[in-house]
Design a protein around this motif. Structure first.
Motif, PDB file in Angstrom:
ATOM      1  N   SER A   1      66.920  66.363  39.686  1.00  0.00           N
ATOM      2  CA  SER A   1      67.940  66.657  38.732  1.00  0.00           C
ATOM      3  C   SER A   1      68.033  65.315  37.854  1.00  0.00           C
ATOM      4  O   SER A   1      67.739  64.298  38.218  1.00  0.00           O
ATOM      5  CB  SER A   1      69.242  66.915  39.316  1.00  0.00           C
ATOM      6  OG  SER A   1      70.220  66.906  38.196  1.00  0.00           O
ATOM      7  N   GLU A   3      70.657  64.385  35.996  1.00  0.00           N
ATOM      8  CA  GLU A   3      72.180  64.133  35.597  1.00  0.00           C
ATOM      9  C   GLU A   3      72.889  63.167  36.680  1.00  0.00           C
ATOM     10  O   GLU A   3      72.714  62.815  37.831  1.00  0.00           O
ATOM     11  CB  GLU A   3      73.072  65.256  35.726  1.00  0.00           C
ATOM     12  CG  GLU A   3      74.176  65.468  35.324  1.00  0.00           C
ATOM     13  CD  GLU A   3      74.749  66.821  35.456  1.00  0.00           C
ATOM     14  OE1 GLU A   3      74.416  67.785  34.837  1.00  0.00           O
ATOM     15  OE2 GLU A   3      75.996  67.030  35.971  1.00  0.00           O
ATOM     16  N   THR A   5      76.580  60.982  36.643  1.00  0.00           N
ATOM     17  CA  THR A   5      77.810  61.326  36.613  1.00  0.00           C
ATOM     18  C   THR A   5      78.714  59.805  36.646  1.00  0.00           C
ATOM     19  O   THR A   5      78.604  59.206  37.601  1.00  0.00           O
ATOM     20  CB  THR A   5      78.397  62.377  37.493  1.00  0.00           C
ATOM     21  OG1 THR A   5      77.815  63.616  37.159  1.00  0.00           O
ATOM     22  CG2 THR A   5      80.128  62.683  37.116  1.00  0.00           C
TER      23      THR A   5
END
Lengths: 108, 120
Positions: A1, A3, A5
């Motif tokens: 992934s 991503e 955060t």
């Protein structure tokens, strides 16, 4: 992934400790990097390889890793530390990089 | 002293082409990766791609693949970012960055950024 955060904002009083987290499923296998960006300025690298500090960066900046979360810690926060902070990492294949959404650190 | 020097600003109309530069000095240009990062107005950092000047091997973010071209001229220690047909959505600040020695994605030096404005 690809991503990462981060919390949108963190607030601390001068002299306190600020902790900014960054979550990503590539950690801890892929390195984390942290950049500081003050208004109107280019970003500056403050932490590399999870916890290494470039020369010239104050010792109050430190980085750590635990599971899929990395943390930038600023001990004894000073007014000059007020800035946006971005984490960055790469994909498992080491083909491309990506940044977290950034965290605005406010010194109260 | 390592320096990455970029032009301050470029203004173009939609549909026009553009090539912005990043002149490197203070280190051996061909030994380090050099890349580009976009920052749209009031937004965060987005990694676009990176190139190894010694052999022009380039890799792009999936988000920017096919949208821009990164190149380098090792004879003048300069990297480039180019568009063939600009859109208003390309309006942003573009930073060139140097990758670390043997560590592709450690961006240890940054240019001051080129502000690209695309408007009719």
């Amino acid at each position: 992934s690809s991503e990462l955060t981060q919390p949108p904002s963190v607030s601390v009083s001068p002299g306190q400790t600020a902790r900014i987290t960054c979550s990503g499923d590539g950690f801890p296998d892929q390195y984390a990097y942290w950049y500081q960006q003050k208004p109107g300025q280019a970003p500056v690298l403050v932490i590399y390889k999870h916890s290494e500090r470039p020369s010239g960066i104050p010792e109050r900046f430190s980085g750590s890793s635990s599971g899929t979360t990395v943390t930038l810690t600023i001990s004894g926060v000073q007014a000059e530390d007020e800035a946006d902070y971005y984490c960055q990492s790469s994909d498992h294949g080491g083909t491309y990089a990506f940044f977290g959404g950034g965290t605005k650190l406010t010194v109260l | 002293e390592v320096q990455l020097v970029q032009p301050g600003a470029e203004v173009r109309k939609p549909g026009e082409s553009l090539k912005i530069s990043c002149k490197a000095s203070g280190y051996t240009f061909i030994n380090y990766w050099i890349g580009w990062v976009r920052q749209m107005p009031g937004k965060g950092l987005e990694w676009m791609g990176i190139i190894y000047p010694a052999d022009s091997d380039a890799t792009y973010s999936p988000s920017f693949q096919g949208q821009v071209t990164i190149s380098a001229d090792k004879s003048i220690s300069t990297a480039y970012l180019q568009w063939s047909s600009l859109k208003a959505a390309d309006t942003a600040l573009y930073y060139c960055v140097r990758g670390g020695f043997g560590e592709l994605f450690r961006f240890d030096y940054w240019g001051q950024g080129t502000l690209v404005s695309v408007s009719s």
